[in-house]
Design a protein around this motif. Structure first.
Motif, PDB file in Angstrom:
ATOM      1  N   UNK A 101       0.852  -1.191   0.000  1.00 62.34           N
ATOM      2  CA  UNK A 101       0.000   0.000   0.000  1.00 62.34           C
ATOM      3  C   UNK A 101       0.888   1.241   0.000  1.00 62.34           C
ATOM      4  N   UNK A 102       0.880   2.013  -1.073  1.00 62.21           N
ATOM      5  CA  UNK A 102       1.709   3.224  -1.126  1.00 62.21           C
ATOM      6  C   UNK A 102       1.178   4.292  -0.168  1.00 62.21           C
ATOM      7  N   UNK A 198       4.798   0.462 -10.472  1.00 56.14           N
ATOM      8  CA  UNK A 198       3.351   0.356 -10.321  1.00 56.14           C
ATOM      9  C   UNK A 198       2.714   1.554  -9.641  1.00 56.14           C
ATOM     10  N   UNK A 199       3.496   2.390  -8.980  1.00 55.07           N
ATOM     11  CA  UNK A 199       2.937   3.565  -8.308  1.00 55.07           C
ATOM     12  C   UNK A 199       4.010   4.638  -8.230  1.00 55.07           C
ATOM     13  N   UNK A 200       3.583   5.843  -7.840  1.00 55.56           N
ATOM     14  CA  UNK A 200       4.517   6.966  -7.811  1.00 55.56           C
ATOM     15  C   UNK A 200       5.543   6.849  -6.694  1.00 55.56           C
ATOM     16  N   UNK A 201       5.211   6.128  -5.618  1.00 56.90           N
ATOM     17  CA  UNK A 201       6.109   6.061  -4.460  1.00 56.90           C
ATOM     18  C   UNK A 201       7.504   5.578  -4.809  1.00 56.90           C
ATOM     19  N   UNK A 202       7.607   4.621  -5.728  1.00 56.37           N
ATOM     20  CA  UNK A 202       8.904   4.031  -6.062  1.00 56.37           C
ATOM     21  C   UNK A 202       9.348   4.416  -7.465  1.00 56.37           C
ATOM     22  N   UNK A 270      15.574  21.498  -1.942  1.00 54.52           N
ATOM     23  CA  UNK A 270      14.115  21.461  -1.816  1.00 54.52           C
ATOM     24  C   UNK A 270      13.444  21.844  -3.133  1.00 54.52           C
ATOM     25  N   UNK A 271      14.000  22.826  -3.837  1.00 52.00           N
ATOM     26  CA  UNK A 271      13.432  23.217  -5.130  1.00 52.00           C
ATOM     27  C   UNK A 271      13.543  22.088  -6.150  1.00 52.00           C
ATOM     28  N   UNK A 272      14.665  21.375  -6.131  1.00 55.28           N
ATOM     29  CA  UNK A 272      14.823  20.237  -7.034  1.00 55.28           C
ATOM     30  C   UNK A 272      13.813  19.139  -6.707  1.00 55.28           C
ATOM     31  N   UNK A 273      13.617  18.873  -5.414  1.00 57.30           N
ATOM     32  CA  UNK A 273      12.642  17.859  -5.022  1.00 57.30           C
ATOM     33  C   UNK A 273      11.247  18.267  -5.445  1.00 57.30           C
ATOM     34  N   UNK A 274      10.905  19.533  -5.295  1.00 56.75           N
ATOM     35  CA  UNK A 274       9.569  20.013  -5.680  1.00 56.75           C
ATOM     36  C   UNK A 274       9.352  19.899  -7.176  1.00 56.75           C
ATOM     37  N   UNK A 275      10.374  20.223  -7.966  1.00 55.83           N
ATOM     38  CA  UNK A 275      10.232  20.136  -9.428  1.00 55.83           C
ATOM     39  C   UNK A 275      10.036  18.696  -9.893  1.00 55.83           C
ATOM     40  N   UNK A 276      10.646  17.730  -9.181  1.00 53.03           N
ATOM     41  CA  UNK A 276      10.498  16.326  -9.561  1.00 53.03           C
ATOM     42  C   UNK A 276       9.109  15.783  -9.256  1.00 53.03           C
ATOM     43  N   UNK A 277       8.428  16.387  -8.290  1.00 52.07           N
ATOM     44  CA  UNK A 277       7.109  15.879  -7.876  1.00 52.07           C
ATOM     45  C   UNK A 277       5.950  16.705  -8.402  1.00 52.07           C
ATOM     46  N   UNK A 278       6.224  17.788  -9.091  1.00 48.96           N
ATOM     47  CA  UNK A 278       5.154  18.634  -9.604  1.00 48.96           C
ATOM     48  C   UNK A 278       4.505  17.975 -10.822  1.00 48.96           C
ATOM     49  N   UNK A 279       3.186  18.039 -10.867  1.00 51.14           N
ATOM     50  CA  UNK A 279       2.466  17.429 -11.981  1.00 51.14           C
ATOM     51  C   UNK A 279       2.332  15.936 -11.804  1.00 51.14           C
ATOM     52  N   UNK A 280       2.250  15.230 -12.902  1.00 54.36           N
ATOM     53  CA  UNK A 280       2.068  13.781 -12.876  1.00 54.36           C
ATOM     54  C   UNK A 280       3.411  13.098 -13.125  1.00 54.36           C
ATOM     55  N   UNK A 281       3.780  12.222 -12.232  1.00 59.48           N
ATOM     56  CA  UNK A 281       5.017  11.472 -12.370  1.00 59.48           C
ATOM     57  C   UNK A 281       4.685  10.057 -12.799  1.00 59.48           C
ATOM     58  N   UNK A 282       5.715   9.286 -13.099  1.00 59.77           N
ATOM     59  CA  UNK A 282       5.507   7.900 -13.508  1.00 59.77           C
ATOM     60  C   UNK A 282       4.849   7.120 -12.379  1.00 59.77           C
ATOM     61  N   UNK A 283       3.746   6.471 -12.677  1.00 64.77           N
ATOM     62  CA  UNK A 283       3.038   5.693 -11.671  1.00 64.77           C
ATOM     63  C   UNK A 283       1.854   6.400 -11.062  1.00 64.77           C
ATOM     64  N   UNK A 284       1.615   7.676 -11.393  1.00 68.66           N
ATOM     65  CA  UNK A 284       0.454   8.377 -10.875  1.00 68.66           C
ATOM     66  C   UNK A 284       0.800   9.738 -10.311  1.00 68.66           C
ATOM     67  N   UNK A 285      -0.197  10.368  -9.697  1.00 68.93           N
ATOM     68  CA  UNK A 285      -0.050  11.714  -9.148  1.00 68.93           C
ATOM     69  C   UNK A 285       0.392  11.649  -7.698  1.00 68.93           C
TER      70      UNK A 285
END
Length: 482
Positions: A101-102, A198-202, A270-285
């Protein structure tokens, strides 16, 4: 403040159902046994109230560290790699069916947990296990730092404060090392053409974001270790503090400038981390709370840098420039200056005081979401304290002009790194353990009756009250007559 991660939960799984090993027949059984311990530990941790979860983190870390050597042994056998010079021949019989469970993926139903995801590759079992361990390390860092923010007890001493920060920094760097290893592993998965996560977590983007987040928080702790202002602001709200008079802390000019550059480096992470998670990533939102935390951390880091540039200017006798730097810090936090003056009243001031008291109550109770603003409120309090002090000095003594903030922000230097991430070395089984597993298993490898570690319902048809192993001797559907 380290992010309040929620640890994932997982289903039961029998390694013998999907993997076989001719050279070491007992490896699948031992891997299943240690994985079962991980599953039970995660289940117990999740069912505890948030305020009681901190003591169980050591059990979670211990169980995951006990499971990883067996997991990596099976993985090495599938990849035809040696373990301590011993060749392990693992064969894939059927695709594994494992559920996790993610916790960072966005749920399609607001207010509910995201659904479990099914993985059919041992690679993503490695990803989930290492991510869970890294998240547990981050939560241990939160636990170590929690006493520093309590206002219901006497303030901690200098030695205790240094020890807590050192322990939290070590835990965050261990988490960053795990994320760094997963990033390298994810790159090899892309090259080899494996199926997407299979999900965004990994996913590679989120793993990279968590690595940057851990580095940002560890960098800010290097500043907090020698930053006396947050402790002074906390002491002002502490009713148990016996001190009634404080001397303004002296920070050498060179250290103030160094702290500012460290904060800028944290803001860049922190800005780099935010840019990687903004929008839809592989595996979902992604979860919105996690993305919002990354943005708050970026703002807080840059505001801290502005504060230290202001301290540097004030030590040099430039009080007007120092006040301008504080104004820039409030601007970075997204706070209007008119909300910070003492003349501000009405609804805005009441709302601000209510928010501060609510956060203090969260810290005292140790709830799961304390510090969820990435230290934004704490930094606001520090800047407001310095602004009131320096404005009074400037109005009565120096009378210097306060320059605009725009040119100051434009001339900020680049950040400076302080931490280096040590490469993670996958744990390996000892030679004696490997030799012992050449013997055939002494029992069958049963995966259990639970579909997931967050469920309590049995999935088989065992009769309630029936003696174990005698289910076939009981009739169902027809009554017994004498």
């Amino acid at each position: 403040m380290p992010y309040p991660f929620v640890l994932p939960t997982t289903s039961s799984f029998s390694f013998s159902s999907s993997f076989g090993c001719d050279s070491h027949p007992s490896i699948p059984l031992n891997a299943s046994t240690h994985r079962g311990v991980v599953r039970e530990t995660l289940k117990k941790h999740k069912r505890l109230p948030p305020s009681a979860q901190s003591p169980s983190l050591s059990s979670v870390v211990h169980s995951l560290n006990g499971y990883l050597p067996y997991l990596f042994a099976v993985d090495a056998g599938l990849s035809h790699r040696e373990v301590r010079g011993d060749e392990i021949n693992v064969v894939l019989k059927t695709e594994p069916a494992i559920e996790w469970r993610p916790t960072l993926s966005d749920s399609p139903i607001p207010g509910k947990e995201p659904p479990r995801v099914k993985i059919q590759s041992l690679e993503y079992e490695v990803f989930f296990a290492l991510s869970a361990l890294a998240n547990a390390y981050t939560l241990q860092a939160r636990t170590a730092l929690h006493p520093l923010y309590l206002t219901s007890s006497a303030p901690v001493g200098t030695q205790q404060r240094q020890t807590a920060i050192a322990a939290a920094t070590k835990a965050l760097l261990e988490a960053a090392s795990l994320y760094d290893y997963l990033i390298t592993r994810a790159e090899s998965l892309v090259i080899s053409g494996n199926p997407p996560p299979p999900c965004a977590d990994i996913s590679p983007a989120v793993v990279g974001a968590q690595r940057s987040l851990a580095l940002a928080e560890a960098t800010l702790l290097a500043v907090l270790k020698d930053d006396p202002y947050p402790a002074i602001v906390a002491q002002d709200r502490n009713q148990n503090d016996t001190e009634w008079m404080y001397k303004a802390p002296d920070i050498p000019k060179v250290r103030a400038h160094l702290f500012a550059r460290l904060c800028l480096a944290a803001g860049e992470h922190a800005a780099q981390a935010h840019s990687l998670c903004t929008g839809r990533v592989a595996g979902g939102k992604m979860n919105e709370a996690f993305v919002r935390y990354l943005e708050d951390l970026r703002r807080t880091s840059r505001a801290k840098a502005c504060r230290f540039f202001g301290i540097d200017a004030e030590l040099g006798g430039q009080t007007g420039t120092a006040i301008a730097w504080l104004h820039a810090g409030l601007r970075e936090l997204g706070i209007e200056r008119k909300e910070t003056t003492k003349k501000t009243g009405g609804l805005g001031r009441l709302k601000k005081e209510w928010s501060e008291k609510r956060e203090d109550r969260r810290v005292e109770k140790g709830t799961a979401d304390w510090g969820g603003d990435a230290g934004r409120l704490e930094e606001t309090r520090v800047i407001e304290m310095l602004e009131a002090k320096w404005n009074k000095q400037n109005d009565t003594i120096f009378t210097q002009i306060v320059p605009p903030t725009g040119p100051l922000l434009a001339q900020m230097p680049s950040g400076r790194e302080i931490h280096s991430v040590k490469p993670f070395q996958p744990p390996m089984l000892s030679v004696a353990t490997l030799e012992a597993m050449r013997a055939p298993p002494d029992r069958s490898d049963e995966s259990g009756n639970y579909a997931s570690s967050d469920e309590e319902t049995l999935t088989d048809g065992t009769l309630v009250g029936a003696f174990p192993g005698t289910q076939g001797e009981y009739r169902t559907g027809t009554p017994n007559y004498f």
